[in-house]
Design an enzyme around this catalytic site. Structure first.
Site, PDB file in Angstrom:
ATOM      1  N   PHE A 130       0.830  -1.250  -0.173  1.00  0.00           N
ATOM      2  CA  PHE A 130      -0.102  -0.132  -0.161  1.00  0.00           C
ATOM      3  C   PHE A 130       0.945   1.010  -0.134  1.00  0.00           C
ATOM      4  O   PHE A 130       1.785   1.242   0.455  1.00  0.00           O
ATOM      5  CB  PHE A 130      -0.658  -0.036   1.664  1.00  0.00           C
ATOM      6  CG  PHE A 130      -2.065   1.210   1.406  1.00  0.00           C
ATOM      7  CD1 PHE A 130      -3.063  -0.057   0.127  1.00  0.00           C
ATOM      8  CD2 PHE A 130      -1.937   2.367   2.332  1.00  0.00           C
ATOM      9  CE1 PHE A 130      -4.317   1.653   1.045  1.00  0.00           C
ATOM     10  CE2 PHE A 130      -2.847   3.070   1.963  1.00  0.00           C
ATOM     11  CZ  PHE A 130      -4.301   2.431   1.288  1.00  0.00           C
ATOM     12  N   ASP A 209       1.953  -5.619   8.255  1.00  0.00           N
ATOM     13  CA  ASP A 209       0.544  -4.439   7.846  1.00  0.00           C
ATOM     14  C   ASP A 209      -0.868  -5.875   7.480  1.00  0.00           C
ATOM     15  O   ASP A 209      -0.431  -6.127   6.508  1.00  0.00           O
ATOM     16  CB  ASP A 209       0.486  -3.125   6.515  1.00  0.00           C
ATOM     17  CG  ASP A 209      -0.330  -2.659   6.970  1.00  0.00           C
ATOM     18  OD1 ASP A 209      -1.370  -2.348   7.694  1.00  0.00           O
ATOM     19  OD2 ASP A 209      -0.480  -1.331   6.284  1.00  0.00           O
ATOM     20  N   TYR A 234     -10.854   0.189  11.151  1.00  0.00           N
ATOM     21  CA  TYR A 234     -12.038   0.105  10.557  1.00  0.00           C
ATOM     22  C   TYR A 234     -12.347  -0.700   8.667  1.00  0.00           C
ATOM     23  O   TYR A 234     -13.852  -0.118   8.440  1.00  0.00           O
ATOM     24  CB  TYR A 234     -11.980   1.917  10.087  1.00  0.00           C
ATOM     25  CG  TYR A 234     -10.879   2.509   9.563  1.00  0.00           C
ATOM     26  CD1 TYR A 234     -10.992   2.006   7.467  1.00  0.00           C
ATOM     27  CD2 TYR A 234     -10.065   3.201   9.495  1.00  0.00           C
ATOM     28  CE1 TYR A 234      -9.723   3.027   7.038  1.00  0.00           C
ATOM     29  CE2 TYR A 234      -8.409   3.559   8.862  1.00  0.00           C
ATOM     30  CZ  TYR A 234      -8.766   3.026   7.527  1.00  0.00           C
ATOM     31  OH  TYR A 234      -7.769   4.221   6.523  1.00  0.00           O
ATOM     32  N   LYS A 235     -11.626  -1.596   8.747  1.00  0.00           N
ATOM     33  CA  LYS A 235     -11.887  -2.555   7.975  1.00  0.00           C
ATOM     34  C   LYS A 235     -12.596  -3.397   8.154  1.00  0.00           C
ATOM     35  O   LYS A 235     -14.381  -3.581   8.387  1.00  0.00           O
ATOM     36  CB  LYS A 235     -10.372  -2.686   6.814  1.00  0.00           C
ATOM     37  CG  LYS A 235     -10.136  -1.546   6.079  1.00  0.00           C
ATOM     38  CD  LYS A 235      -8.573  -1.994   5.170  1.00  0.00           C
ATOM     39  CE  LYS A 235      -8.615  -0.344   4.955  1.00  0.00           C
ATOM     40  NZ  LYS A 235      -6.933  -0.336   4.902  1.00  0.00           N
ATOM     41  N   ARG A 384     -12.950  -3.796  -7.220  1.00  0.00           N
ATOM     42  CA  ARG A 384     -12.017  -4.661  -6.122  1.00  0.00           C
ATOM     43  C   ARG A 384     -13.851  -4.553  -5.236  1.00  0.00           C
ATOM     44  O   ARG A 384     -14.533  -3.839  -4.629  1.00  0.00           O
ATOM     45  CB  ARG A 384     -11.883  -3.644  -4.877  1.00  0.00           C
ATOM     46  CG  ARG A 384     -11.062  -4.807  -4.160  1.00  0.00           C
ATOM     47  CD  ARG A 384      -9.906  -3.938  -3.762  1.00  0.00           C
ATOM     48  NE  ARG A 384     -10.557  -2.804  -2.407  1.00  0.00           N
ATOM     49  CZ  ARG A 384      -9.636  -2.056  -1.686  1.00  0.00           C
ATOM     50  NH1 ARG A 384      -8.613  -2.339  -1.433  1.00  0.00           N
ATOM     51  NH2 ARG A 384      -9.689  -0.704  -1.092  1.00  0.00           N
TER      52      ARG A 384
HETATM   53  C1  LIG Z   1      -6.472   0.831   4.516  1.00  0.00           C
HETATM   54  C2  LIG Z   1      -5.256   0.816   4.818  1.00  0.00           C
HETATM   55  C3  LIG Z   1      -3.917   1.714   5.341  1.00  0.00           C
HETATM   56  C4  LIG Z   1      -3.992   2.822   6.152  1.00  0.00           C
HETATM   57  O1  LIG Z   1      -3.375   3.811   6.522  1.00  0.00           O
HETATM   58  P1  LIG Z   1      -4.706   5.353   7.803  1.00  0.00           P
HETATM   59  O2  LIG Z   1      -2.845   5.744   7.771  1.00  0.00           O
HETATM   60  O3  LIG Z   1      -5.329   5.059   8.087  1.00  0.00           O
HETATM   61  O4  LIG Z   1      -5.215   5.957   6.489  1.00  0.00           O
HETATM   62  C5  LIG Z   1      -2.866   1.542   5.593  1.00  0.00           C
HETATM   63  N1  LIG Z   1      -2.152   0.552   5.009  1.00  0.00           N
HETATM   64  C6  LIG Z   1      -3.020  -0.618   4.627  1.00  0.00           C
HETATM   65  C7  LIG Z   1      -1.873  -1.883   3.440  1.00  0.00           C
HETATM   66  C8  LIG Z   1      -4.017  -0.550   4.038  1.00  0.00           C
HETATM   67  O5  LIG Z   1      -4.851  -1.131   3.786  1.00  0.00           O
END
Ligand SMILES: *Cc1c(COP(=O)(O)O)cnc(C)c1O
Length: 424
Positions: A130, A209, A234-235, A384
């Protein structure tokens, strides 16, 4: 309706009737029964218990008890909720804390890991990571100096990375090896345990992560001997928009000389207001400033639902939903020009599936605006589909394929342009 579709609907009805998790759907607020929400991998649905908790939090704890609520409940929230998430990821007690965003927690862990391997100057990740993770690495490197190097494994199919390439990239100069899994676009689930062991064999630390894993894939931080991990709440945890993230640090790394951002919340005695910084020897060390109490507290009832359902059943259903979708995909969507953007092998896949199409962005817009279906879109052409097992049914899968077919067959997508919205 064509006869094929009818057969799929019948099978879905039977599968839903035998689904041990079917009852969990009613634990979530379903404001529109017709809305096909397949974006729980980006923002999970709202648990009814979280809404109740937030009402009480606002009216009673904040409104009536005011600052007394810090001592009565809030102060220990970060580790209390951390413990519950710890149970989901196979951590030992006292190894998980909640606070700050995933990105900020990545920053803390990267800095800490590099400080534990001061003689090594290389970091390994992959192009499927990401972007925020890669930005955080580069941000740390910018502060620490130019002798640090980031190496990225390539992906030949834009879905996965090869283990041969990984093995070749492992050298004794690596301080840190870090990946997001499952990957945000393709949903590729890395072989976490094997990759961790291989990294340890060359003396590197690992940071995983788990933003798309926690609440979707069973994890075993202790059994797999992980060093650091972070993840989003939040996912699949359904903790609400902007919920603070969690941070895991293996106990053996927490003591001693590691570096990470300092703040009064990480001090061993914040209310002694000492001039000198002295880190707490618990996970509170990784807190920096005051946590966002309103967002943090919404996570707790949401995590309790996931714990109640159990990760084994959640994973089992996610795999079954995915396999059912792929069968329909091959018969009904591939002929319409879609190709699969996710691994075929269910063991290498998380809970979302990306499907790719040359007209992906226009199809996505038509789904949202004309079909009351919410997937999300990831550049350049990925639609997705998130199959959050707690509230997605097998019937939803058939309905999703039907709505996708309609958009293609009626040319509904032709009405839309290519200009991207702020949030996709
Ligand atoms: C959703 C997600 C994030 C989100 O990061 P925030 O700091 O909460 O905005 C980070 N890394 C991955 C792999 C994600 O899927």
């Amino acid at each position: 309706m064509d006869a094929n579709m009818d057969v799929y609907f019948q099978r879905a009805t039977a599968l839903d009737a035998h689904d041990p998790l079917a009852g969990f759907r009613e634990r979530f607020l379903i404001a529109d029964e017709q809305l096909l929400y397949l974006d729980g991998n980006s923002l999970g649905r709202m648990p009814i218990a979280s809404r109740e908790k937030l009402h009480a939090l606002i009216d009673e704890q904040w409104g009536e008890r005011l600052i007394r609520s810090w001592g009565e409940d809030w102060y220990h929230g970060p580790e209390r909720i951390g413990e519950k998430i710890g149970a989901l990821i196979g951590a030992q007690p006292g190894e998980v804390i909640v606070g700050d965003s995933t990105t900020v927690n990545l920053y803390k862990c990267i800095l800490a890991a590099l400080s534990l391997r001061p003689d090594r100057k290389a970091i390994l990740s992959d192009v499927l990571n990401f972007p925020t993770d890669l930005y955080a690495i580069q941000g740390v490197m910018q502060v620490l100096g130019a002798d640090y190097k980031l190496r990225l494994l390539a992906s030949e199919d834009e879905i996965s990375v090869s283990m041969e390439a990984y093995a070749e990239a492992l050298h004794e100069d690596l301080a840190l090896v870090t990946f997001s899994t499952p990957t945000f676009k393709s949903g590729y689930l890395h072989p976490i345990e094997t990759m961790t062991r291989m990294a340890h064999d060359v003396g590197a630390l690992v940071l995983w992560d788990f933003s798309h894993a926690v609440g979707a894939v069973p994890l075993d931080a202790t059994g797999w001997d992980l060093d650091f991990a972070v993840g989003c709440c939040y996912k699949y945890l359904n903790g609400g928009p902007g919920a603070p993230a969690f941070l895991y640090v293996r106990e053996k790394h927490r003591f001693g000389s590691l570096s990470q951002p300092w703040g009064w919340w990480g001090h061993t005695a914040p209310f002694s207001f000492e001039i000198e910084y002295e880190p707490a020897m618990s996970m509170r060390r990784f807190l920096v400033g005051t946590p966002p109490v309103l967002s943090m507290m919404a996570i707790e009832p949401a995590v309790e639902i996931v714990l109640e359902a159990g990760m084994e059943l959640i994973r089992e259903k996610a795999l079954a939903l995915g396999e059912f979708f792929l069968e329909m995909f091959d018969h009904m969507l591939a002929p319409l020009g879609f190709r699969l953007g996710s691994p075929r092998d269910p063991q290498r896949r998380g809970s979302h599936i990306s499907i790719r199409h040359a007209e992906g962005y226009r199809i996505y817009q038509a789904l949202v605006r004309q079909q009351n279906m919410i997937p999300d879109f990831r550049e350049p052409d990925n639609i997705r589909l998130g199959f959050a097992p707690l509230y997605t049914s097998f019937g939803d899968i058939v309905e999703a394929v039907r709505r996708l077919q309609r958009v293609l067959e009626n040319g509904q997508y032709l009405a839309y342009g290519l200009g991207r919205a702020d949030v996709t």
